[in-house]
Design an enzyme around this catalytic site. Structure first.
Site, PDB file in Angstrom:
ATOM      1  N   HIS A   1      -4.261   0.100  -8.997  1.00 36.82           N
ATOM      2  CA  HIS A   1      -3.088  -0.768  -8.824  1.00 36.82           C
ATOM      3  C   HIS A   1      -2.871  -1.208  -7.385  1.00 36.82           C
ATOM      4  O   HIS A   1      -1.843  -1.831  -7.103  1.00 36.82           O
ATOM      5  CB  HIS A   1      -1.810  -0.063  -9.286  1.00 36.82           C
ATOM      6  CG  HIS A   1      -1.780   0.283 -10.729  1.00 36.82           C
ATOM      7  ND1 HIS A   1      -1.227  -0.547 -11.679  1.00 36.82           N
ATOM      8  CD2 HIS A   1      -2.242   1.359 -11.397  1.00 36.82           C
ATOM      9  CE1 HIS A   1      -1.326   0.035 -12.875  1.00 36.82           C
ATOM     10  NE2 HIS A   1      -1.945   1.184 -12.727  1.00 36.82           N
TER      11      HIS A   1
ATOM     12  N   LYS B   1      12.458  -6.737  -6.434  1.00 37.94           N
ATOM     13  CA  LYS B   1      11.262  -5.894  -6.423  1.00 37.94           C
ATOM     14  C   LYS B   1      11.433  -4.877  -5.309  1.00 37.94           C
ATOM     15  O   LYS B   1      12.373  -4.984  -4.525  1.00 37.94           O
ATOM     16  CB  LYS B   1      10.008  -6.746  -6.172  1.00 37.94           C
ATOM     17  CG  LYS B   1      10.159  -7.700  -4.964  1.00 37.94           C
ATOM     18  CD  LYS B   1       8.951  -8.606  -4.779  1.00 37.94           C
ATOM     19  CE  LYS B   1       8.908  -9.802  -5.702  1.00 37.94           C
ATOM     20  NZ  LYS B   1       7.798  -9.771  -6.668  1.00 37.94           N
ATOM     21  N   ARG B   2      10.534  -3.872  -5.229  1.00 35.62           N
ATOM     22  CA  ARG B   2      10.611  -2.942  -4.110  1.00 35.62           C
ATOM     23  C   ARG B   2      10.525  -3.714  -2.789  1.00 35.62           C
ATOM     24  O   ARG B   2       9.909  -4.783  -2.725  1.00 35.62           O
ATOM     25  CB  ARG B   2       9.477  -1.911  -4.203  1.00 35.62           C
ATOM     26  CG  ARG B   2       9.699  -0.884  -5.292  1.00 35.62           C
ATOM     27  CD  ARG B   2      10.909  -0.017  -5.018  1.00 35.62           C
ATOM     28  NE  ARG B   2      10.661   0.891  -3.940  1.00 35.62           N
ATOM     29  CZ  ARG B   2      10.481   2.205  -4.075  1.00 35.62           C
ATOM     30  NH1 ARG B   2      10.536   2.764  -5.281  1.00 35.62           N
ATOM     31  NH2 ARG B   2      10.276   2.970  -3.027  1.00 35.62           N
TER      32      ARG B   2
ATOM     33  N   LYS C   1       5.484  -7.919   0.475  1.00 34.01           N
ATOM     34  CA  LYS C   1       6.195  -8.737  -0.516  1.00 34.01           C
ATOM     35  C   LYS C   1       7.048  -9.815   0.161  1.00 34.01           C
ATOM     36  O   LYS C   1       7.524 -10.741  -0.466  1.00 34.01           O
ATOM     37  CB  LYS C   1       7.057  -7.861  -1.418  1.00 34.01           C
ATOM     38  CG  LYS C   1       6.229  -6.912  -2.311  1.00 34.01           C
ATOM     39  CD  LYS C   1       7.139  -6.026  -3.145  1.00 34.01           C
ATOM     40  CE  LYS C   1       6.409  -4.935  -3.920  1.00 34.01           C
ATOM     41  NZ  LYS C   1       5.705  -5.432  -5.115  1.00 34.01           N
TER      42      LYS C   1
ATOM     43  N   THR D   1       4.528  -7.910 -12.148  1.00 39.20           N
ATOM     44  CA  THR D   1       4.877  -8.024 -13.561  1.00 39.20           C
ATOM     45  C   THR D   1       6.245  -8.691 -13.690  1.00 39.20           C
ATOM     46  O   THR D   1       6.529  -9.339 -14.693  1.00 39.20           O
ATOM     47  CB  THR D   1       4.903  -6.644 -14.255  1.00 39.20           C
ATOM     48  OG1 THR D   1       5.623  -5.724 -13.414  1.00 39.20           O
ATOM     49  CG2 THR D   1       3.499  -6.127 -14.480  1.00 39.20           C
TER      50      THR D   1
ATOM     51  N   LYS E   1       8.004 -11.719 -16.276  1.00 40.41           N
ATOM     52  CA  LYS E   1       9.308 -11.654 -16.943  1.00 40.41           C
ATOM     53  C   LYS E   1      10.119 -12.915 -16.641  1.00 40.41           C
ATOM     54  O   LYS E   1      10.774 -13.483 -17.522  1.00 40.41           O
ATOM     55  CB  LYS E   1      10.078 -10.406 -16.491  1.00 40.41           C
ATOM     56  CG  LYS E   1       9.390  -9.100 -16.893  1.00 40.41           C
ATOM     57  CD  LYS E   1       9.943  -7.884 -16.141  1.00 40.41           C
ATOM     58  CE  LYS E   1       8.993  -6.699 -16.302  1.00 40.41           C
ATOM     59  NZ  LYS E   1       9.258  -5.601 -15.341  1.00 40.41           N
TER      60      LYS E   1
HETATM   61  C1  26Q Z   1       0.831   8.076  -4.141  1.00 34.89           C
HETATM   62  C2  26Q Z   1       0.634   9.293  -3.513  1.00 34.89           C
HETATM   63  C3  26Q Z   1       1.712  10.030  -3.067  1.00 34.89           C
HETATM   64  C4  26Q Z   1       2.998   9.549  -3.267  1.00 34.89           C
HETATM   65  C5  26Q Z   1       3.200   8.336  -3.907  1.00 34.89           C
HETATM   66  C6  26Q Z   1       2.111   7.591  -4.335  1.00 34.89           C
HETATM   67  C7  26Q Z   1       2.322   6.293  -5.004  1.00 34.89           C
HETATM   68  C8  26Q Z   1       3.329   6.168  -5.969  1.00 34.89           C
HETATM   69  C9  26Q Z   1       3.528   4.956  -6.616  1.00 34.89           C
HETATM   70  C10 26Q Z   1       1.535   5.191  -4.741  1.00 34.89           C
HETATM   71  C11 26Q Z   1       1.746   3.987  -5.402  1.00 34.89           C
HETATM   72  C12 26Q Z   1       2.745   3.860  -6.346  1.00 34.89           C
HETATM   73  C13 26Q Z   1       3.037   2.616  -7.073  1.00 34.89           C
HETATM   74  C14 26Q Z   1       2.291   1.538  -7.058  1.00 34.89           C
HETATM   75  C15 26Q Z   1       2.668   0.331  -7.807  1.00 34.89           C
HETATM   76  O1  26Q Z   1       3.729   0.262  -8.415  1.00 34.89           O
HETATM   77  N1  26Q Z   1       1.803  -0.699  -7.821  1.00 34.89           N
HETATM   78  C16 26Q Z   1       2.092  -1.930  -8.553  1.00 34.89           C
HETATM   79  O2  26Q Z   1       1.534  -1.822  -9.846  1.00 34.89           O
HETATM   80  C17 26Q Z   1       1.915  -2.912 -10.667  1.00 34.89           C
HETATM   81  C18 26Q Z   1       1.385  -2.661 -12.053  1.00 34.89           C
HETATM   82  O3  26Q Z   1      -0.004  -2.817 -12.077  1.00 34.89           O
HETATM   83  C19 26Q Z   1       1.410  -4.214 -10.085  1.00 34.89           C
HETATM   84  O4  26Q Z   1       1.894  -5.270 -10.865  1.00 34.89           O
HETATM   85  C20 26Q Z   1       1.873  -4.380  -8.635  1.00 34.89           C
HETATM   86  O5  26Q Z   1       1.274  -5.517  -8.064  1.00 34.89           O
HETATM   87  C21 26Q Z   1       1.507  -3.136  -7.841  1.00 34.89           C
HETATM   88  O6  26Q Z   1       2.049  -3.223  -6.528  1.00 34.89           O
END
Ligand code: 26Q
Length: 798
Positions: free
Chosen positions: A354, A535-536, A541, A643, A647
């Site tokens: 991702h 979004k975050r 972004k 995503t 929407k």
């Molecule tokens: C990893 C290690 C330690 C702590 C936290 C994490 C961590 C947690 C969550 C790393 C990444 C995330 C989340 C990533 C994320 O939400 N990515 C998004 O995924 C969506 C679904 O595929 C995409 O549409 C987005 O583009 C992408 O940013």
């Protein structure tokens, strides 16, 4: 639902009353909103149980292959309304509650969001669960039952303040605790070499206890299980210490174990090498795999056939310990030869990537990894060795172990039979930039599965005015066959249809205007363009680009440079990771700008900036249907898919966006005339960064941007502290990695196009309606069908 007697308002009424009385122990006159919600939720849950059992029985009886979706996040949101709609009971329930003198909408909104996720990745997992249930794909989701989901966000003086989220404070009516389904999970300790075998003696153990939530598909035809693990202590409560009066020490083992499922990691920006995070990942993954093998062995005996019956998907690298752990279970615990264990595990596993952001790719210091999981460290070394020997042409710099770190991306890649990206562009970049060598060694392993979203929640449920119009126009059935929205296209030429489409949007905008007025005291007109970026908060972004352009627009408005101004409401929503200082600065800037702009009598209704705190799934369901314009403005090459963009499109909001992630495919589907494209391409981004002082060149070429930066630097939006944003301004001038300066002028131009298009009502509504009509591709049903065919090799059991 087949049993019609359960679906009538009178049957519902008697069940709701029964639960109110016997489950809640409440008398009607004393029942609170909470009591009514619980009683209703239990009555709805009762109606899920039968299809749930039937699905499970069918899967056992047919020996159907099962999918296991392993994810550290499930961002589910509220459940009651979604379940009620999928069961086809919404109207009957509304009637039943009305007869009790209760407003169903209030009951629905009383439910707290299940926020067991940060953003896109977690919400995708929730959409996938719903689509798998709708398609009759036998599946289990595995995750962690965090006591505290994503933190709640407040603003104090414009700054983000985090407070703990507490969704389990009230009873959670959707889950079934399964104390009998529990596994002992070990950490640390040592590995003993005995009789030619490796035996791991963990020094710490906890128990992972299952909690099951049924997930019901569209029309209640199939239901799957979301199984979340809660950590509990293995050691008994220390009665001796307690009796000695040492209460804290007596409770200590319990507190320590429970820490593992206490809180969701709120950082989706950077990988952080925290031991607790590694333990959480192992807890979830190991418990899931033990559960999978137990279920498999209840039906079959030969573990070599595992891949014929089991597909395991790793949602990013967070569960990538699944490779080594499955090998350990097969080899150490079930006596399968090592290489066969490895190949069996590989044949079961898939890995979804991702992110390309290097700072977000998980790497563990071998010291930490080996300390927490000593046996897995050995297995990882053996996997790496095996892979090197199998692939003589593997360059020396490629591998799982590098610079005393375990690289989870490489581990997941090597242990998976399919690796996928989440949009066409992203999958190409995964091949070209992230894993070029591994891709060359394993051609065909990387595939694309463009993300999707469930139209049941995001259109049918969230946007009743529009879904009503769609059904009136093309009939029912589009909810589970979203390509049918194409059938709207012939009606777009129809003035009557366009007016109805416009009226539906208007209803949603009026509702949001009222909410903004009531909750935030800002008066906005539904005649304005509702321009939404939710979004975050991340530098890539580019919320910063959006607010800078807002300032430019404001500046032009108040100096009378715009002949026929179109009113705009700029809506922002989103949380910053608590440790992400720059993201928090951007939040503060947006709030500071809102303060000034919203109180400027010169611009009045022409421009408002609204930033409601604590954006979550429920707020998305409110805002997205009311949006006119979807902001998808990431630096090209950085947003894996997005995503939210899908929407908005479904709900009839054209995109202003860059050629990034799934925007590329949205543009392809909707056509360039219905999309406001701007900005550098991913390739141009790479080139631009090489240009010395590209920031200076871009800023000097745009008078508007110069003015904006000047205003901020002078403290126009922070009069009490003029230097507050020197850091941000300096960043745009000198360290603009995300190319806000480079894309500013073109973004400003594209926003001007939006104004022109919006002023032409007919043209705008046509564009909006075509966005909905052409959004069929972005149903997560299409995505799941792709995974079933290309990644999991599984068919529907329906
Ligand atoms: C990893 C290690 C330690 C702590 C936290 C994490 C961590 C947690 C969550 C790393 C990444 C995330 C989340 C990533 C994320 O939400 N990515 C998004 O995924 C969506 C679904 O595929 C995409 O549409 C987005 O583009 C992408 O940013």
């Amino acid at each position: 639902m087949t049993d019609l007697s359960l679906t009538t308002p009178s049957a519902l009424k008697s069940d709701i009353l029964r639960h109110l009385t016997f489950t809640l122990g409440k008398d009607r006159p004393n029942a609170s909103l909470y009591d009514w919600r619980m009683a209703l939720s239990y009555a709805i849950r009762d109606r899920i149980v039968e299809p749930w059992f039937a699905s499970t029985r069918r899967t056992w009886a047919t020996g159907h292959k099962r999918v296991y979706y392993l994810s550290m996040e499930f961002l589910i949101g509220r459940i009651l309304e979604d379940a009620t709609i999928n069961l086809g009971l919404y109207d009957a329930v509304g009637e039943a509650m009305a007869e009790f003198g209760q407003d169903l909408r209030l009951i629905i909104e009383d439910e707290p969001d299940a926020a067991l996720g940060n953003g896109g990745l977690g919400r995708l997992a929730a959409c996938f669960m719903e689509s798998m249930a709708t398609l009759g794909c036998p599946a289990y989701g595995y995750g962690i039952r965090y006591e505290h989901g994503l933190f709640r966000q407040r603003f104090e003086g414009g700054r983000q303040v985090e407070t703990p989220e507490d969704w389990l404070k009230q009873a959670h009516p959707w889950e079934f605790p399964r104390p009998e389904s529990a596994y002992t999970i070990g950490f640390k300790g040592h590995v003993e070499h005995r009789d030619g075998k490796e035996v791991w003696h963990p020094a710490e153990t906890v128990i992972a206890e299952a909690h099951d939530t049924p997930v019901i598909g569209w029309q209640g035809k199939w239901a799957n299980t979301l199984r979340l693990w809660a950590a509990k202590p293995t050691t008994q409560f220390d009665l001796e210490r307690f009796n000695r009066g040492d209460y804290a020490a007596a409770a200590e083992p319990e507190a320590l174990a429970r820490t593992l499922s206490r809180v969701l990691y709120p950082d989706d920006t950077t990988y952080q090498g925290k031991e607790l995070r590694l333990k959480q990942e192992f807890l979830m993954t190991s418990a899931a795999l033990k559960d999978i093998l137990r279920r498999y062995l209840a039906a079959w005996s030969d573990l070599r056939d595992l891949p014929r019956h089991v597909a395991i998907q790793m949602n990013d690298t967070h569960p990538a310990i699944a490779g080594p752990e499955l090998i350990r279970l097969l080899h150490d615990e079930h006596g399968m030869p090592f290489e066969q264990s490895l190949k069996t595990a590989q044949a079961c596993l898939g890995y979804t990537n991702h992110t390309l952001l290097p700072e977000a790719l998980e790497r563990w210091a071998t010291f930490t990894f080996g300390n927490v999981l000593p046996r897995h460290m050995q297995i990882v070394e053996r996997i790496d060795q095996w892979h090197k020997e199998e692939n003589h042409s593997r360059p020396h710099y490629v591998g799982i172990l590098k610079h005393h770190e375990v690289r989870m991306g490489e581990l997941a890649f090597i242990m998976a039979n399919k690796v996928n990206g989440v949009s066409a562009l992203h999958s190409e970049l995964v091949k070209k930039n992230l894993f070029p060598e591994l891709n060359a060694l394993h051609p065909g392993r990387i595939v694309n599965q463009t993300n999707g979203v469930t139209p049941r929640r995001w259109l049918r449920m969230a946007n009743r005015p529009l879904s009503g119009l769609i059904t009136e126009t093309i009939g029912a059935g589009w909810e589970s066959d979203l390509d049918r929205l194409k059938g709207l296209e012939p009606h777009v030429g129809d003035k009557g249809f366009r007016d109805a489409f416009d009226a539906a949007k208007r209803i949603n905008k009026v509702a949001v205007s009222n909410w903004i007025g009531a909750d935030f005291g800002i008066k906005v007109t539904p005649d304005a363009i509702f321009d939404v970026q939710v979004k975050r908060i991340h530098e890539y972004k580019r919320q910063l680009l959006n607010i800078l352009e807002t300032i430019a627009h404001w500046h032009k408005l108040r100096s009378g440079q715009i002949a026929d101004p179109v009113p705009r409401v700029k809506i922002f929503g989103g949380k910053a990771a608590p440790g992400y200082a720059v993201a928090k600065e951007i939040i503060r800037l947006i709030n500071d700008v809102a303060q000034i702009v919203n109180n400027d009598p010169k611009t009045g209704d022409l421009l408002k900036v609204v930033y409601p705190a604590n954006y979550n799934v429920s707020m998305a369901e409110r805002l997205i249907p009311a949006a006119d314009l979807s902001e998808q403005i990431s630096t090209a090459g950085k947003e894996a898919s997005g995503t939210g963009n899908m929407k908005f499109m479904m709900n009839g909001a054209p995109t202003i966006g860059t050629l990034d992630g799934a925007n590329v495919e949205i543009l392809e589907e909707v056509g360039a005339e219905n999309f406001f494209l701007f900005g550098l391409t991913a390739e141009e981004v790479i080139e631009r960064r090489k240009m010395p002082e590209h920031e200076k060149a871009a800023i000097e070429a745009s008078q508007e941007l110069q003015d904006v930066l000047q205003m901020i630097a002078e403290g126009r939006f922070s009069p009490d502290e003029p230097g507050r944003y020197h850091g941000i301004v300096h960043g745009v001038w000198h360290h603009d990695y995300f190319l806000v300066s480079s894309d500013f002028a073109d973004f400003h131009r594209a926003q001007g196009e939006v104004d022109l298009a919006f002023a032409d009502r007919d043209r705008w509504v046509r564009m909006a309606a075509l966005n909905t009509a052409r959004s069929g591709f972005f149903s997560s049903d299409r995505t799941i069908r792709g995974y079933m065919k290309d990644v999991w090799d599984v068919t529907s059991a329906l």
